[in-house]
Scaffold this motif. Structure first.
Motif, PDB file in Angstrom:
ATOM      1  N   ALA A 172      -1.716 -12.321  -0.123  1.00  0.00           N
ATOM      2  CA  ALA A 172      -2.166 -12.673   1.221  1.00  0.00           C
ATOM      3  C   ALA A 172      -2.690 -14.103   1.251  1.00  0.00           C
ATOM      4  O   ALA A 172      -2.463 -14.852   2.212  1.00  0.00           O
ATOM      5  CB  ALA A 172      -3.245 -11.692   1.681  1.00  0.00           C
ATOM      6  N   ALA A 215       0.097  -2.478   0.178  1.00  0.00           N
ATOM      7  CA  ALA A 215      -1.070  -2.767   1.013  1.00  0.00           C
ATOM      8  C   ALA A 215      -1.821  -4.001   0.536  1.00  0.00           C
ATOM      9  O   ALA A 215      -2.164  -4.128  -0.632  1.00  0.00           O
ATOM     10  CB  ALA A 215      -2.001  -1.558   1.019  1.00  0.00           C
ATOM     11  N   LEU A 216      -2.057  -4.912   1.469  1.00  0.00           N
ATOM     12  CA  LEU A 216      -2.742  -6.164   1.155  1.00  0.00           C
ATOM     13  C   LEU A 216      -4.254  -6.025   1.330  1.00  0.00           C
ATOM     14  O   LEU A 216      -4.721  -5.348   2.250  1.00  0.00           O
ATOM     15  CB  LEU A 216      -2.270  -7.278   2.089  1.00  0.00           C
ATOM     16  CG  LEU A 216      -0.841  -7.791   1.935  1.00  0.00           C
ATOM     17  CD1 LEU A 216      -0.510  -8.691   3.117  1.00  0.00           C
ATOM     18  CD2 LEU A 216      -0.680  -8.560   0.638  1.00  0.00           C
ATOM     19  N   SER A 257      -6.416  -8.218   2.672  1.00  0.00           N
ATOM     20  CA  SER A 257      -6.395  -9.476   3.407  1.00  0.00           C
ATOM     21  C   SER A 257      -7.751  -9.861   3.968  1.00  0.00           C
ATOM     22  O   SER A 257      -7.894 -10.925   4.573  1.00  0.00           O
ATOM     23  CB  SER A 257      -5.383  -9.392   4.558  1.00  0.00           C
ATOM     24  OG  SER A 257      -5.687  -8.292   5.395  1.00  0.00           O
ATOM     25  N   ILE A 264       5.449  -5.524   4.614  1.00  0.00           N
ATOM     26  CA  ILE A 264       4.254  -4.921   4.039  1.00  0.00           C
ATOM     27  C   ILE A 264       4.343  -3.409   4.201  1.00  0.00           C
ATOM     28  O   ILE A 264       4.458  -2.911   5.321  1.00  0.00           O
ATOM     29  CB  ILE A 264       2.968  -5.446   4.720  1.00  0.00           C
ATOM     30  CG1 ILE A 264       2.975  -6.971   4.772  1.00  0.00           C
ATOM     31  CG2 ILE A 264       1.736  -4.912   3.992  1.00  0.00           C
ATOM     32  CD1 ILE A 264       3.031  -7.655   3.430  1.00  0.00           C
ATOM     33  N   ALA A 268       2.225  -0.140   3.479  1.00  0.00           N
ATOM     34  CA  ALA A 268       0.852   0.261   3.147  1.00  0.00           C
ATOM     35  C   ALA A 268       0.718   1.772   3.118  1.00  0.00           C
ATOM     36  O   ALA A 268       1.074   2.456   4.080  1.00  0.00           O
ATOM     37  CB  ALA A 268      -0.119  -0.329   4.163  1.00  0.00           C
ATOM     38  N   THR A 315      -8.698  -1.068   0.043  1.00  0.00           N
ATOM     39  CA  THR A 315      -7.595  -1.660   0.795  1.00  0.00           C
ATOM     40  C   THR A 315      -7.177  -0.719   1.917  1.00  0.00           C
ATOM     41  O   THR A 315      -6.098  -0.125   1.885  1.00  0.00           O
ATOM     42  CB  THR A 315      -6.387  -1.954  -0.123  1.00  0.00           C
ATOM     43  OG1 THR A 315      -6.853  -2.569  -1.321  1.00  0.00           O
ATOM     44  CG2 THR A 315      -5.408  -2.894   0.564  1.00  0.00           C
ATOM     45  N   SER A 317      -3.755  -4.351   6.325  1.00  0.00           N
ATOM     46  CA  SER A 317      -2.336  -4.727   6.373  1.00  0.00           C
ATOM     47  C   SER A 317      -1.831  -4.779   7.804  1.00  0.00           C
ATOM     48  O   SER A 317      -1.069  -5.685   8.177  1.00  0.00           O
ATOM     49  CB  SER A 317      -1.510  -3.732   5.553  1.00  0.00           C
ATOM     50  OG  SER A 317      -1.849  -3.783   4.188  1.00  0.00           O
ATOM     51  N   PHE A 360       5.979  -4.109   9.226  1.00  0.00           N
ATOM     52  CA  PHE A 360       4.880  -3.283   8.718  1.00  0.00           C
ATOM     53  C   PHE A 360       5.276  -1.817   8.807  1.00  0.00           C
ATOM     54  O   PHE A 360       5.820  -1.362   9.813  1.00  0.00           O
ATOM     55  CB  PHE A 360       3.612  -3.527   9.542  1.00  0.00           C
ATOM     56  CG  PHE A 360       2.506  -2.541   9.255  1.00  0.00           C
ATOM     57  CD1 PHE A 360       1.770  -2.626   8.082  1.00  0.00           C
ATOM     58  CD2 PHE A 360       2.206  -1.531  10.152  1.00  0.00           C
ATOM     59  CE1 PHE A 360       0.754  -1.711   7.806  1.00  0.00           C
ATOM     60  CE2 PHE A 360       1.195  -0.613   9.897  1.00  0.00           C
ATOM     61  CZ  PHE A 360       0.466  -0.711   8.719  1.00  0.00           C
ATOM     62  N   THR A 369       3.832   2.289   7.288  1.00  0.00           N
ATOM     63  CA  THR A 369       2.771   3.021   6.606  1.00  0.00           C
ATOM     64  C   THR A 369       3.079   4.507   6.600  1.00  0.00           C
ATOM     65  O   THR A 369       3.807   5.013   7.472  1.00  0.00           O
ATOM     66  CB  THR A 369       1.416   2.785   7.295  1.00  0.00           C
ATOM     67  OG1 THR A 369       0.412   3.559   6.650  1.00  0.00           O
ATOM     68  CG2 THR A 369       1.459   3.179   8.767  1.00  0.00           C
TER      69      THR A 369
END
Length: 687
Positions: free
Chosen positions: A560, A577-578, A580, A619, A621, A628, A633, A653, A655
């Motif tokens: 990130a 998952a970042l 960030s 990304i 996640a 996280t 994310s 993105f 998830t």
């Protein structure tokens, strides 16, 4: 006046909300629109327009995440070449590579293999004749967790794991006829990795699960072969003696040697790498009354110890963190009298094996292994020549035999077993055989670059098809390997071949992790990663239009940070998952302008700027990752979707939150690599 300004700012945010939600892509349509900020206050919206995405209980937020996931999966499914990539990954995964444990005792080599139907076999191999004997074939649903041969090779203890019920059972096999004894130690601690044998093969020492689960990690118990489990006695560990106390997270293991009259107890204290040591003569083991002598504690900074006759070899980091080898006479066991047989240097000492003729010391330098042969008295030292630079593991030796056995692998070479002969030569003993599936067509290049602002060397490995000109015109995937000890060294991964076969290059940068938890930095690995990326571009190995990167492990912040600080450096990035934002931020804390100014350097999310060109991003996640949360994310990608002026670079993105997506490791890898290849303009990968 201030209230009026806040109201104006609030309605301004509402006015641009459709723009935030409908950032236009090119051929693949519009991003799903953001839910409206009905549940949070004016000031919070003004400070952070994406704050509402932290409200995971909000039905609108859940719906937005599902729409984003469906949208991203739809785009990924349209990339040509993705299905063929997945098929190749499945083919590579189904091919057996590898080597597990390899232990030699008196010329007998013990090792395991896996069958085509995923059952495990334990073999015994005669080192002189190469004749093999099958000792055990596991039942379906059963696996070999670990095995430990007796010191004379007459027996082998095998920890069998029932994979469905997660139940462990320690069984004993006679090696002369592969018969299994009646002994069934089903109380062995589930996280045990070895047991110890008495030299006459009549007795074992194992760590037993505590009566109350979670109370501690279990004590060491003595079991005589052929006896009932009820007659086993504890000898050292939690709850054994009031005079010798252990913490709940202490893990005790026992070491023995055919040539030594002693038993050594090694205690690991939780996550600390520093050990405590206790010693007793084998003929003085008397259950709970055993009079153990304490040799060292955590403050003595010992990482490991090895018995050899009346000598004890110690790996000490007391003087230098890279370690030195000490030799102690157990007839007068005083740590301060230990003789240094291998001094500390810039190379990190990882392991040693004590053979009849020498010590064999595994050291790490700039991401690769070296094997140093040292005379037992610390005299002559010699670095042995490997067939290629790589990662050494499973180093072991018999104190009654010359030489040592080990496994060697590299980023482009599957694990193979080798022997270091008494004269220093290295020979492939062919216990494990590497199938030819394409890596023989892959070339490698090991580079060493200097970290900016220091004299620290960074190891970098390039993998590419043989005959390819490294002219910067091919997609280059930069990944980072980090860890401590053995885990930070180059290792083989057959799946890499699927990327390299796309006329692409892979670069792996090796970054040692900081073992000191108190000194860990949120920027750990970032400087080395960016230095490697800059080097690859400046030296013409790649360009910003062809350079991509990937981080498959969740909870990392460096990627990130790389996106927000050096967006011009990459064409595309992919990550789990970042992290960030700082873990302390979130919807329970209001973010003021002062907060933003203070946190901008540690929160890559806050550093994303309007009107900037950013790389494409994918990304993925998963819910429930410590430190996280998935809202980090989702906020990062939502902001990236809105601020990126380069609309040819999508930000996707997805998830698994609220059952939005069921992740599959190989399919996810195929998605990731297809996305990265598409963004570099590679032939065969387009919408």
């Amino acid at each position: 006046m201030l209230a009026k300004q806040n109201i104006k700012q609030f309605f301004f945010i509402l006015g641009i909300w459709p723009l935030l939600g409908y950032a236009q892509l090119q051929a693949w349509g519009d991003y799903p629109s953001l839910p409206r900020p009905a549940a949070i206050g004016q000031a919070e919206v003004a400070a952070d327009p994406y704050r509402l995405l932290e409200s995971l209980s909000d039905t609108q937020v859940r719906a937005w995440m599902r729409k984003q996931t469906d949208f991203s999966n739809g785009v990924l499914a349209r990339i040509s070449g993705r299905d063929a990539l997945l098929k190749r990954l499945k083919s590579l995964q189904s091919t057996e590579f590898g080597a597990g444990r390899l232990i030699e005792v008196r010329g007998l080599q013990f090792f395991a293999r896996t069958t085509a139907d995923n059952r495990q076999q334990l073999f015994l191999r005669n080192a002189a004749t190469n004749a093999e004997r099958l000792l055990l074939l596991t039942e379906p649903g059963q696996g070999i967790f670990f095995f430990t041969p007796s010191l004379d090779g007459s027996h082998v203890a095998v920890d069998l794991l029932n994979q469905g019920r997660q139940r462990h059972s320690l069984r004993i096999i006679k090696t002369n006829d592969a018969s299994m004894l009646k002994d069934n130690l089903d109380t062995i601690a589930a996280d045990s990795k070895e047991i110890a044998w008495k030299p006459d093969s009549t007795t074992i020492y194992y760590r037993k699960s505590p009566v109350k689960p979670g109370a501690d990690r279990g004590a060491i118990w003595q079991h005589v072969l052929g006896s009932k489990l009820e007659t086993d006695v504890p000898v050292i560990g939690p709850g054994v003696s009031k005079n010798r106390r252990f913490a709940a997270n202490d893990v005790v293991t026992i070491k023995s040697s055919m040539t030594s009259p002693y038993l050594l107890a090694v205690v690991q204290h939780g996550q600390s790498q520093d050990r405590s040591l206790y010693l007793v003569k084998q003929d003085q083991v008397k259950g709970i009354a055993t009079a153990w002598q304490r040799l060292a504690g955590p403050t003595d900074k010992l990482r490991n110890a090895w018995l050899a006759g009346d000598q004890l070899y110690l790996l000490s980091i007391k003087k230098k963190s890279t370690g030195a080898i000490l030799k102690m006479d157990l007839k007068t066991p005083q740590l301060n009298t230990g003789k240094e047989v291998l001094s500390a240097s810039s190379d990190e000492l990882l392991d040693i094996a004590v053979a009849k003729n020498a010590l064999y010391v595994h050291v790490a330098e700039a991401g690769y292994s070296k094997l140093i042969k040292v005379e037992l008295d610390g005299g002559k030292k010699e670095e042995l020549a490997f067939p290629y630079s790589g990662r050494l593991s499973e180093l072991n030796a018999d104190p009654e035999t010359d030489g040592a056995l080990f496994i060697l692998e590299a980023a482009s070479a599957a694990p193979l077993s080798y022997r270091a002969l008494a004269g220093g030569q290295i020979r492939n003993v062919e216990v494990f055989r590497s199938p030819q599936v394409g890596f023989h067509r892959i070339a490698s290049k090991n580079l060493s670059i200097t970290k900016p602002g220091s004299n620290k060397q960074i190891a970098l490995t390039l993998l590419y098809p043989q005959g390819m000109e490294l002219d910067g015109k091919h997609p280059l995937l930069l990944t980072m390997e980090t860890g401590t000890g053995l885990s930070k060294l180059a290792k083989f991964d057959a799946l890499r071949l699927a990327w390299l076969e796309q006329d692409a290059v892979m670069a792996i940068v090796y970054v040692p992790a900081n073992e000191n938890l108190k000194q860990k930095s949120v920027n750990e690995g970032l400087d080395e990663f960016l230095a490697a990326a800059d080097y690859l571009v400046s030296e013409g190995y790649t360009s910003s239009a062809k350079l991509v990167t990937q981080e498959p492990n969740p909870g990392k912040r460096w990627l990130a940070q790389a996106i927000s600080q050096r967006p011009e450096l990459f064409a595309a990035v992919q990550s789990a998952a970042l992290q960030s934002e700082s873990p302390g931020t979130g919807k329970t804390r209001k973010l003021t302008a002062a907060d933003k100014a203070r946190l901008v350097n540690s929160n890559p999310y806050l550093d994303l700027r309007d009107g900037q060109s950013y790389p494409a991003a994918l990304i993925s996640a998963r819910f429930g990752v410590a430190d996280t949360p998935i809202w980090m994310s989702s906020k990062f990608v939502a902001r990236l979707q809105a601020v990126n002026v380069n609309k040819s670079r999508p930000a996707l993105f997805r998830t698994d939150f609220a059952n939005a997506w069921k992740a599959d490791a190989l399919a996810e890898q195929a998605d990731s690599w297809a996305f990265l290849l598409w963004q570099t303009g590679q032939k065969g990968f387009s919408l």
